[in-house]
Design an enzyme around this catalytic site. Structure first.
Site, mmCIF file in Angstrom:
data_model
loop_
_atom_site.group_PDB
_atom_site.id
_atom_site.type_symbol
_atom_site.label_atom_id
_atom_site.label_comp_id
_atom_site.label_asym_id
_atom_site.label_seq_id
_atom_site.Cartn_x
_atom_site.Cartn_y
_atom_site.Cartn_z
ATOM 1 N N ASP A 158 0.976 -1.007 -0.014
ATOM 2 C CA ASP A 158 0.001 -0.028 -0.193
ATOM 3 C C ASP A 158 0.750 1.251 -0.006
ATOM 4 O OD1 ASP A 158 -3.075 0.492 1.070
ATOM 5 O OD2 ASP A 158 -1.691 2.127 1.573
ATOM 6 N N GLU A 205 -5.027 2.305 -4.212
ATOM 7 C CA GLU A 205 -3.489 2.439 -4.135
ATOM 8 C C GLU A 205 -2.899 1.334 -3.462
ATOM 9 O OE1 GLU A 205 -5.687 4.078 -2.071
ATOM 10 O OE2 GLU A 205 -4.785 4.613 -0.038
ATOM 11 N N ASN A 213 -2.823 13.070 -2.614
ATOM 12 C CA ASN A 213 -3.904 13.446 -3.402
ATOM 13 C C ASN A 213 -4.329 14.780 -3.363
ATOM 14 O OD1 ASN A 213 -4.211 11.880 -5.649
ATOM 15 N ND2 ASN A 213 -5.435 10.133 -4.557
ATOM 16 N N ASP A 259 -2.111 9.773 -9.732
ATOM 17 C CA ASP A 259 -2.221 9.045 -10.733
ATOM 18 C C ASP A 259 -0.625 8.602 -11.319
ATOM 19 O OD1 ASP A 259 -4.860 8.996 -10.721
ATOM 20 O OD2 ASP A 259 -5.038 9.937 -12.491
#
Lengths: 322, 78
Positions: A200, A243, A208, A217
């Site tokens: 992760d 993620e 973000n 992204d």
């Protein structure tokens, strides 16, 4: 780029892994492949044409015309010889070729006398099967015939690539969760050993929020790129959550997988990312080796618990499941 | 005068590629490779002496099937 680099004729485990990545073995007939063999049969005016795939110990047909698609022992397959080379294999008279004179397709009622096969070469250089035509009379194949069959074989491969694209995550190129779970299910049903790594991206929400979703992204693409650069041929990488990623390592013990997980952790954090104004990112990883008889769900749960422990106790680390 | 078969094939492939712009990059690359392979196939069929109608029909069949599969892949990803 040299042929030695592009074509991996001697890497049988890698070749089999490439074949399995297409997820095409033992699938139902599909119109696109049926159309191709029908065209090939018509253009060459032969009784038989087929798309064959060469597995560890068998030849399996994805499409065939003139006969029902079937499988046979790898040793009885003409195409097994085709995949050993870079060029099409031409057999103009099977009765005059010591490799095929005793072949069951030659000696039986099928009465094969001539063969032309073009390898199905994947973009990463593995010959996973062949597109072939078979005749019941001796036949001389011209260079033009060979060129046509080679180009048809490339069309077969690009059709297989499209088929495979359906199983890939569009953003990162990793396997979709569904396809990754299928790979796990295959391992479990074959009762094969191996390890699972769940990982992760640390503080991804904050990435973000701070840098925006396009940067997020880019982080995910970069992580997958770095994972792909580390894995062995035959290993799989899947995107199993926003993620969250998973790696399947066939035949790897827990200790080997932990060494790999540590290598992945370092690879991901090694270089700063331009999308994050040259900051580095880190990942947390959980490792679990499959136990004898363990279901996919139980295996995944143990890896997930190890990942949770890695996050809970500070992140940017690897934890091996008990 | 009838157009040469290769010219027709290349026009047909160009038409298909012209609608490929909205595709995701990974699918666009795969589709472009497929179209490139179809043009090479058409050239090799012509070099092997195949007639125009056979070449056009072969490429049209392969392109139509592929476009239909491409739609299915896009739908599967939605």
């Amino acid at each position: 780029m040299s042929d030695t680099f592009r074509f991996k004729l001697d890497d049988e485990p890698g070749r089999l892994a490439a074949l399995r990545r297409y997820g095409i073995l033992d699938t139902d007939p599909e119109k696109d492949f049926d159309d191709i063999v029908a065209l090939v049969k018509s253009i060459f005016s032969v009784p038989y044409a087929a798309v064959t795939l060469i597995d560890a110990d068998r030849q399996w047909m994805k499409a065939a015309v003139g006969m029902a698609p079937m499988e046979c022992a790898r040793d009885d397959s003409f195409c097994m010889h085709t995949i050993r080379g870079l060029e099409p294999l031409s057999v103009e008279s099977a009765l005059d070729d010591p490799r095929f004179i005793d072949n069951p397709f030659v000696t039986s009622a099928t009465h094969i006398r001539s063969y032309l096969g073009a390898p199905l070469t994947t973009p990463d250089g593995y010959n996973i099967g062949a597109l072939c035509i078979l005749g019941t009379e001796p036949r001389v194949f011209t260079e033009a015939d060979k060129a046509v069959l080679v180009n048809f074989s490339k069309v077969v491969v690009s059709q297989m690539e499209l088929r495979q694209a359906a199983t890939r995550d569009a953003l990162t190129g990793a396997m979709t969760r569904r396809n990754f779970e299928d790979q796990m299910a295959d391992m479990v049903s074959g009762d094969r050993s191996g390890s699972l790594i769940l990982l992760d991206v640390d503080h991804f929400k904050s990435i973000n929020d701070t840098f925006g979703h396009p940067a997020g992204d880019e982080v995910l693409r970069e992580v997958v790129g770095r994972l792909m650069a580390c894995i062995r041929s035959g290993d799989c990488v899947g995107r199993v959550g926003g993620e969250e990623f998973a790696l399947l390592l066939p035949e790897a013990s827990a200790n080997k997988a932990t060494v790999m997980a540590e290598r992945l952790r370092r690879a991901v954090m090694q270089d700063p990312l331009a999308a994050l104004e040259n900051q580095r990112i880190t990942i947390s990883l959980g490792v679990a080796e499959r136990r004898d008889g363990e279901t996919a769900e139980a295996w995944l749960k143990r890896a997930d618990e190890a990942l949770y422990e890695a996050k809970r106790t500070g992140r940017n680390q690897v934890v091996q499941a008990a | 005068m009838e157009k040469p078969s290769l010219e027709v094939v290349e026009e047909e492939v160009a038409r298909a590629l012209s609608v490929a712009d909205p595709l995701p990059n990974d699918l666009k690359a795969v589709f472009e490779r497929h179209c490139d392979n179809l043009v090479k196939l058409a050239r090799s069929l012509e070099a092997a002496g195949m007639d125009s109608e056979t070449i056009r029909s072969a490429v049209a069949t392969l392109l139509k099937t592929y476009e239909s599969d491409l739609l299915k892949v896009i739908e599967a990803r939605l």
